[in-house]
Design a protein around this motif. Structure first.
Motif, PDB file in Angstrom:
ATOM      1  N   LEU A   1       0.818  -1.207   0.000  1.00 29.11           N
ATOM      2  CA  LEU A   1       0.000   0.000   0.000  1.00 29.11           C
ATOM      3  C   LEU A   1       0.855   1.263   0.000  1.00 29.11           C
ATOM      4  CD1 LEU A   1      -2.771  -1.209   2.440  1.00 29.11           C
ATOM      5  CD2 LEU A   1      -2.993  -0.802   0.001  1.00 29.11           C
TER       6      LEU A   1
ATOM      7  N   ARG B   1       3.192   1.748  -1.889  1.00 25.71           N
ATOM      8  CA  ARG B   1       3.397   1.996  -3.314  1.00 25.71           C
ATOM      9  C   ARG B   1       2.072   2.188  -4.054  1.00 25.71           C
ATOM     10  NH1 ARG B   1       6.749  -1.993  -1.647  1.00 25.71           N
ATOM     11  NH2 ARG B   1       5.419  -3.633  -2.456  1.00 25.71           N
ATOM     12  N   ARG B   2       0.997   2.308  -3.306  1.00 27.49           N
ATOM     13  CA  ARG B   2      -0.343   2.515  -3.855  1.00 27.49           C
ATOM     14  C   ARG B   2      -0.787   1.359  -4.737  1.00 27.49           C
ATOM     15  NH1 ARG B   2      -1.064   8.669  -3.944  1.00 27.49           N
ATOM     16  NH2 ARG B   2      -0.582   9.056  -1.780  1.00 27.49           N
TER      17      ARG B   2
ATOM     18  N   TRP C   1       0.678   7.486   4.273  1.00 23.65           N
ATOM     19  CA  TRP C   1       1.063   7.215   2.887  1.00 23.65           C
ATOM     20  C   TRP C   1       0.119   7.890   1.895  1.00 23.65           C
ATOM     21  CZ3 TRP C   1       1.554   1.321   4.108  1.00 23.65           C
ATOM     22  CH2 TRP C   1       2.745   1.100   4.810  1.00 23.65           C
TER      23      TRP C   1
ATOM     24  N   TRP D   1      -3.356   7.688   1.718  1.00 24.27           N
ATOM     25  CA  TRP D   1      -4.615   7.012   1.405  1.00 24.27           C
ATOM     26  C   TRP D   1      -5.757   7.652   2.173  1.00 24.27           C
ATOM     27  CZ3 TRP D   1      -5.509   2.428  -1.512  1.00 24.27           C
ATOM     28  CH2 TRP D   1      -4.365   1.862  -2.078  1.00 24.27           C
TER      29      TRP D   1
ATOM     30  N   PRO E   1      -6.701   7.546  -3.786  1.00 34.79           N
ATOM     31  CA  PRO E   1      -6.515   6.162  -3.327  1.00 34.79           C
ATOM     32  C   PRO E   1      -7.288   5.960  -2.027  1.00 34.79           C
ATOM     33  CG  PRO E   1      -4.422   7.108  -3.993  1.00 34.79           C
ATOM     34  CD  PRO E   1      -5.429   8.234  -3.993  1.00 34.79           C
TER      35      PRO E   1
ATOM     36  N   PRO F   1      -8.171   5.817  -9.259  1.00 40.34           N
ATOM     37  CA  PRO F   1      -7.205   5.768  -8.155  1.00 40.34           C
ATOM     38  C   PRO F   1      -7.275   4.397  -7.452  1.00 40.34           C
ATOM     39  CG  PRO F   1      -8.457   7.811  -8.082  1.00 40.34           C
ATOM     40  CD  PRO F   1      -9.099   6.933  -9.129  1.00 40.34           C
ATOM     41  N   ALA F   2      -6.170   3.995  -6.897  1.00 41.28           N
ATOM     42  CA  ALA F   2      -6.076   2.684  -6.243  1.00 41.28           C
ATOM     43  C   ALA F   2      -7.166   2.504  -5.190  1.00 41.28           C
ATOM     44  CB  ALA F   2      -4.704   2.517  -5.610  1.00 41.28           C
TER      45      ALA F   2
END
Length: 124
Positions: free
Chosen positions: A7, A9-10, A31, A33, A80, A114-115
């Motif tokens: 996560l 690194r997405r 990070w 998110w 994300p 987005p992730a």
């Protein structure tokens, strides 16, 4: 390596943690998110499950608590996003879960947006 290191690194996916989700949630926010936490499993109906997911993710008023609306709202996420299921299993036998899981899996796999990730507490 941590169960949620991807996560950073997405990377979208389903991530499993042990010992609660608080540390994972803090790391995810650090990070970059957006974190939406769904507490203990709601009542046993599909509507309860869809409602809880919509509430956790802050879906708009038009969200219809059905699988099509869930899929539509998940594609509207602007950043994300990790849906953290604290105290949830990932079984096939919860009422309504199979369809919800299918929609979540499709969103995780869709790289046009987005992730999106699901974090599960596997403590038990």
């Amino acid at each position: 390596m941590s169960a949620i290191e991807g996560l950073r690194r997405r990377e979208p996916g389903v991530y499993r943690v042990r010992g609660g989700t608080a540390l994972a949630e803090r790391r995810l926010r650090a990070w970059g998110w957006r974190v939406a936490t769904l507490g203990a499993a709601p009542g046993g109906t599909k509507d309860d499950l869809l409602g809880a997911v919509g509430d956790a993710l802050g879906f708009p008023d038009w969200y219809g608590r059905n699988l099509d609306a869930l899929a539509d709202c998940l594609t509207d996420l602007a950043a994300p996003t990790a849906l953290v299921l604290a105290g949830w299993p990932w079984p096939e036998d919860l009422p309504g879960w199979a369809g919800v899981r299918e929609v979540l899996d499709e969103r995780i796999a869709d790289t046009r947006w987005p992730a999106f990730a699901v974090v599960l507490d596997q403590t038990a």
